[in-house]
Design a protein around this motif. Structure first.
Motif, PDB file in Angstrom:
ATOM      1  N   LEU A 191       0.805  -1.223   0.000  1.00 53.96           N
ATOM      2  CA  LEU A 191       0.000   0.000   0.000  1.00 53.96           C
ATOM      3  C   LEU A 191       0.837   1.272   0.000  1.00 53.96           C
ATOM      4  O   LEU A 191       0.294   2.373  -0.045  1.00 53.96           O
ATOM      5  N   GLY A 192       2.177   1.131   0.061  1.00 53.21           N
ATOM      6  CA  GLY A 192       3.036   2.304   0.038  1.00 53.21           C
ATOM      7  C   GLY A 192       2.931   3.143   1.294  1.00 53.21           C
ATOM      8  O   GLY A 192       3.030   4.374   1.237  1.00 53.21           O
ATOM      9  N   THR A 193       2.740   2.500   2.447  1.00 56.80           N
ATOM     10  CA  THR A 193       2.599   3.205   3.715  1.00 56.80           C
ATOM     11  C   THR A 193       3.807   2.932   4.601  1.00 56.80           C
ATOM     12  O   THR A 193       4.638   2.086   4.307  1.00 56.80           O
ATOM     13  N   GLN A 194       3.894   3.658   5.715  1.00 53.60           N
ATOM     14  CA  GLN A 194       4.982   3.451   6.656  1.00 53.60           C
ATOM     15  C   GLN A 194       4.778   2.145   7.429  1.00 53.60           C
ATOM     16  O   GLN A 194       3.658   1.676   7.597  1.00 53.60           O
ATOM     17  N   GLN A 195       5.887   1.575   7.904  1.00 59.12           N
ATOM     18  CA  GLN A 195       5.819   0.332   8.660  1.00 59.12           C
ATOM     19  C   GLN A 195       5.510   0.643  10.125  1.00 59.12           C
ATOM     20  O   GLN A 195       6.387   0.604  10.990  1.00 59.12           O
ATOM     21  N   LYS A 196       4.257   0.970  10.367  1.00 62.63           N
ATOM     22  CA  LYS A 196       3.792   1.272  11.713  1.00 62.63           C
ATOM     23  C   LYS A 196       2.485   0.534  11.982  1.00 62.63           C
ATOM     24  O   LYS A 196       1.672   0.364  11.080  1.00 62.63           O
ATOM     25  N   PHE A 197       2.311   0.112  13.216  1.00 64.50           N
ATOM     26  CA  PHE A 197       1.021  -0.425  13.614  1.00 64.50           C
ATOM     27  C   PHE A 197       0.849  -0.244  15.115  1.00 64.50           C
ATOM     28  O   PHE A 197       1.821  -0.104  15.865  1.00 64.50           O
ATOM     29  N   THR A 198      -0.393  -0.212  15.545  1.00 65.45           N
ATOM     30  CA  THR A 198      -0.734  -0.068  16.958  1.00 65.45           C
ATOM     31  C   THR A 198      -1.604  -1.240  17.367  1.00 65.45           C
ATOM     32  O   THR A 198      -2.541  -1.607  16.657  1.00 65.45           O
ATOM     33  N   ILE A 199      -1.285  -1.834  18.515  1.00 64.98           N
ATOM     34  CA  ILE A 199      -2.074  -2.953  19.014  1.00 64.98           C
ATOM     35  C   ILE A 199      -2.559  -2.609  20.418  1.00 64.98           C
ATOM     36  O   ILE A 199      -1.839  -2.003  21.213  1.00 64.98           O
ATOM     37  N   CYS A 200      -3.798  -2.970  20.691  1.00 62.23           N
ATOM     38  CA  CYS A 200      -4.423  -2.675  21.979  1.00 62.23           C
ATOM     39  C   CYS A 200      -5.207  -3.922  22.389  1.00 62.23           C
ATOM     40  O   CYS A 200      -6.247  -4.231  21.807  1.00 62.23           O
ATOM     41  N   LEU A 201      -4.700  -4.673  23.362  1.00 60.29           N
ATOM     42  CA  LEU A 201      -5.292  -5.933  23.780  1.00 60.29           C
ATOM     43  C   LEU A 201      -6.137  -5.758  25.029  1.00 60.29           C
ATOM     44  O   LEU A 201      -5.931  -4.829  25.812  1.00 60.29           O
ATOM     45  N   SER A 202      -7.077  -6.672  25.234  1.00 58.77           N
ATOM     46  CA  SER A 202      -7.857  -6.676  26.468  1.00 58.77           C
ATOM     47  C   SER A 202      -8.220  -8.110  26.818  1.00 58.77           C
ATOM     48  O   SER A 202      -7.906  -9.046  26.078  1.00 58.77           O
ATOM     49  N   SER A 203      -8.891  -8.276  27.930  1.00 60.22           N
ATOM     50  CA  SER A 203      -9.313  -9.611  28.351  1.00 60.22           C
ATOM     51  C   SER A 203     -10.471 -10.128  27.518  1.00 60.22           C
ATOM     52  O   SER A 203     -10.858 -11.287  27.644  1.00 60.22           O
ATOM     53  N   SER A 204     -11.023  -9.271  26.651  1.00 65.14           N
ATOM     54  CA  SER A 204     -12.120  -9.697  25.760  1.00 65.14           C
ATOM     55  C   SER A 204     -11.809  -9.296  24.329  1.00 65.14           C
ATOM     56  O   SER A 204     -11.273 -10.078  23.553  1.00 65.14           O
ATOM     57  N   ASP A 205     -12.100  -8.057  23.965  1.00 66.04           N
ATOM     58  CA  ASP A 205     -11.909  -7.583  22.594  1.00 66.04           C
ATOM     59  C   ASP A 205     -10.828  -6.515  22.534  1.00 66.04           C
ATOM     60  O   ASP A 205     -10.712  -5.671  23.422  1.00 66.04           O
ATOM     61  N   GLY A 206     -10.054  -6.520  21.459  1.00 67.15           N
ATOM     62  CA  GLY A 206      -9.039  -5.510  21.235  1.00 67.15           C
ATOM     63  C   GLY A 206      -8.954  -5.185  19.767  1.00 67.15           C
ATOM     64  O   GLY A 206      -9.761  -5.646  18.952  1.00 67.15           O
ATOM     65  N   ILE A 207      -7.940  -4.396  19.378  1.00 67.76           N
ATOM     66  CA  ILE A 207      -7.797  -4.012  17.980  1.00 67.76           C
ATOM     67  C   ILE A 207      -6.334  -3.923  17.591  1.00 67.76           C
ATOM     68  O   ILE A 207      -5.446  -3.743  18.426  1.00 67.76           O
ATOM     69  N   LEU A 208      -6.095  -4.068  16.288  1.00 67.30           N
ATOM     70  CA  LEU A 208      -4.811  -3.771  15.667  1.00 67.30           C
ATOM     71  C   LEU A 208      -5.107  -2.767  14.559  1.00 67.30           C
ATOM     72  O   LEU A 208      -5.956  -3.013  13.713  1.00 67.30           O
ATOM     73  N   VAL A 209      -4.426  -1.628  14.587  1.00 64.27           N
ATOM     74  CA  VAL A 209      -4.682  -0.552  13.631  1.00 64.27           C
ATOM     75  C   VAL A 209      -3.374  -0.163  12.955  1.00 64.27           C
ATOM     76  O   VAL A 209      -2.337  -0.055  13.602  1.00 64.27           O
ATOM     77  N   SER A 210      -3.423   0.035  11.628  1.00 66.92           N
ATOM     78  CA  SER A 210      -2.253   0.554  10.931  1.00 66.92           C
ATOM     79  C   SER A 210      -2.108   2.030  11.253  1.00 66.92           C
ATOM     80  O   SER A 210      -3.086   2.724  11.506  1.00 66.92           O
ATOM     81  N   ASP A 211      -0.863   2.516  11.258  1.00 69.73           N
ATOM     82  CA  ASP A 211      -0.602   3.926  11.597  1.00 69.73           C
ATOM     83  C   ASP A 211      -0.637   4.783  10.345  1.00 69.73           C
ATOM     84  O   ASP A 211       0.374   4.925   9.671  1.00 69.73           O
ATOM     85  N   GLN A 212      -1.779   5.361  10.064  1.00 73.56           N
ATOM     86  CA  GLN A 212      -1.895   6.213   8.885  1.00 73.56           C
ATOM     87  C   GLN A 212      -2.179   7.657   9.253  1.00 73.56           C
ATOM     88  O   GLN A 212      -2.576   8.452   8.423  1.00 73.56           O
ATOM     89  N   GLY A 213      -1.986   8.028  10.511  1.00 75.02           N
ATOM     90  CA  GLY A 213      -2.259   9.404  10.908  1.00 75.02           C
ATOM     91  C   GLY A 213      -2.169   9.545  12.408  1.00 75.02           C
ATOM     92  O   GLY A 213      -1.703   8.651  13.107  1.00 75.02           O
ATOM     93  N   PRO A 214      -2.620  10.685  12.953  1.00 76.86           N
ATOM     94  CA  PRO A 214      -2.519  10.934  14.389  1.00 76.86           C
ATOM     95  C   PRO A 214      -3.407   9.980  15.194  1.00 76.86           C
ATOM     96  O   PRO A 214      -4.512   9.664  14.812  1.00 76.86           O
ATOM     97  N   HIS A 215      -2.874   9.511  16.350  1.00 72.45           N
ATOM     98  CA  HIS A 215      -3.612   8.558  17.164  1.00 72.45           C
ATOM     99  C   HIS A 215      -4.803   9.199  17.863  1.00 72.45           C
ATOM    100  O   HIS A 215      -5.671   8.503  18.379  1.00 72.45           O
TER     101      HIS A 215
END
Length: 416
Positions: A191-215
């Motif tokens: 996709l021609g993007t930077q090699q960044k990602f954010t992960i947020c885990l929990s005891s139930s549901d969490g997310i993994l998001v690519s870094d395409q802008g301000p958090h």
């Protein structure tokens, strides 16, 4: 004069529009940010995500392996994808994708007709075998509800027996390590993007998001401003440098070289609870017992697999940070600390007992300290692979939040 005044008004109007546009774009979810929902399996304590794969696109459950070098799946138990292509052994792509494969042994020169093979490991059981590298279509969702497709995503086809030990329904593992064949690198290249990602885990549901802008657009400005940064080490996995450990502000008497040996401190989503080399663990437990006694905590019999347990009487699970000793991992300086409070240190095993979620990792572990999934929950973790930096927030419980809170109305229907 009138012409200059009109030019000033035009410039003023354009400036107001630009600032308003930027403000709005930063306060709304990023439409192009890729999004992978993550669910914790209650039985195995593994974190599971889902992608779309092949032609036609079919959902596939995968166990998230933060330090894994590649994505692998059991291709034999799936449908026959019409877009799947084998990668020849003597191709340039095979040589490039196998750059991380330290287990490769060449005894003869392979023919051009032979498939490209790579060492493929189940990170849970540590069982490894040879897998065939293939490329196929992979699709993941975005915050906007659409999906991004990679036409030539490279992964390993592994035999069915490698699934042993994985969460029910999982058909492989998704590697997020620092290799060209891991998911972040392939998505970035495609996709021609930077090699960044954010992960947020929990005891139930969490997310993994690519870094395409301000958090701020996902986690809010208050949480984003709280993020602390530290260098990432290791060529493949995600490790940080812990210089010392403190319990309730008191530094433990530990050999600094031991802390940094064997790869330092690794972050893992496939190890349920933090493990420590035996001599580090012994010193850590002794200091924790002393700190707990000073806080009038009552020690009780251990409950496997934990080595240190306490009565939960008088300990409010919603205010654990005020009732149990605080643990600080001191990083590149005394000013940079990863603080582990009660929610990420104590595990409630029943209504009467809570145990310290740190385990003895043995005398000669591959890594001196491994921060397990439980210690990573409800913390925003930002991985910048391009600059080799990790950003980490304090526990979201400080804001009475959780990683399970980050959900969107436009959540893709095909997501987990």
């Amino acid at each position: 004069m009138a012409s200059s005044f009109h030019q000033f008004l035009l410039l003023l109007c354009c400036s107001v529009w630009y600032l308003t546009h930027i403000s709005q774009s930063q306060s709304s979810p990023l439409p192009n940010a890729l999004l992978l929902p993550i669910t914790k399996d209650a039985t195995t304590l593994q974190y599971v995500t889902k992608i779309l794969h092949g032609t036609p696109l079919v959902p596939v459950n995968l166990v998230v392996n933060l330090g894994g070098p590649l994505l692998w799946t059991d291709c034999s138990s799936r449908f026959a994808s019409s877009s799947s292509r084998s990668i020849p052994s003597r191709s340039i792509k095979c040589s490039r994708e196998k750059a991380h494969d330290l287990g490769t042994k060449r005894t003869t020169c392979p023919s051009s007709a032979q498939p490209c093979e790579v060492s493929t490991e189940n990170g849970i059981t540590r069982m490894a075998t040879r897998g065939e590298l293939v490329e196929d279509i992979v699709a993941v969702g975005s915050i906007a509800g659409s999906k991004a497709t990679v036409d030539q995503f490279v992964f390993s086809c592994a035999p069915t027996f490698l699934l042993n030990g994985l969460a029910s329904g999982a058909k492989g593992m998704m590697g997020l390590g620092r290799t060209p064949i891991a998911l972040p690198s392939q998505i970035s290249t495609a996709l021609g993007t930077q090699q960044k990602f954010t992960i947020c885990l929990s005891s139930s549901d969490g997310i993994l998001v690519s870094d395409q802008g301000p958090h701020d657009s996902v986690f809010g400005p208050e949480i984003s401003r709280s993020v602390t940064y530290t260098p990432l080490f290791s060529l493949q996995e995600h490790s940080i440098g812990v210089k010392s450990i403190k319990i309730n502000g008191n530094r433990l008497s530990l050999n600094a070289s031991l802390l940094s040996s064997n790869g330092g401190t690794k972050l893992s989503t496939i190890v349920p609870y933090t493990t420590m080399e035996s001599t580090i663990y012994a010193t850590f437990i002794k200091a924790y017992i002393q700190a707990a006694a000073s806080m009038n905590m009552t020690r009780v019999a251990s409950v496997a697999p934990f080595g240190l347990c306490f009565s939960s009487k008088g300990i409010d699970s919603k205010q654990l940070s005020l009732k149990v000793p605080a643990i600080d991992l001191v990083l590149q300086s005394e000013m940079v600390k990863w603080r582990i409070l009660g929610r990420n240190s104590m595990v409630r095993v029943n209504d009467e007992v809570m145990c310290l979620g740190f385990l003895d990792g043995g005398l000669n572990p591959m890594t001196s300290i491994v921060l397990g999934g439980y210690q990573l929950e409800d913390i925003v973790l930002q991985f910048d692979l391009g600059t080799s930096m990790l950003g980490f927030s304090p526990s979201l419980l400080m804001w009475e939040r959780s990683c399970s809170d980050f959900k969107f109305d436009s959540w893709p229907k095909y997501s987990l």
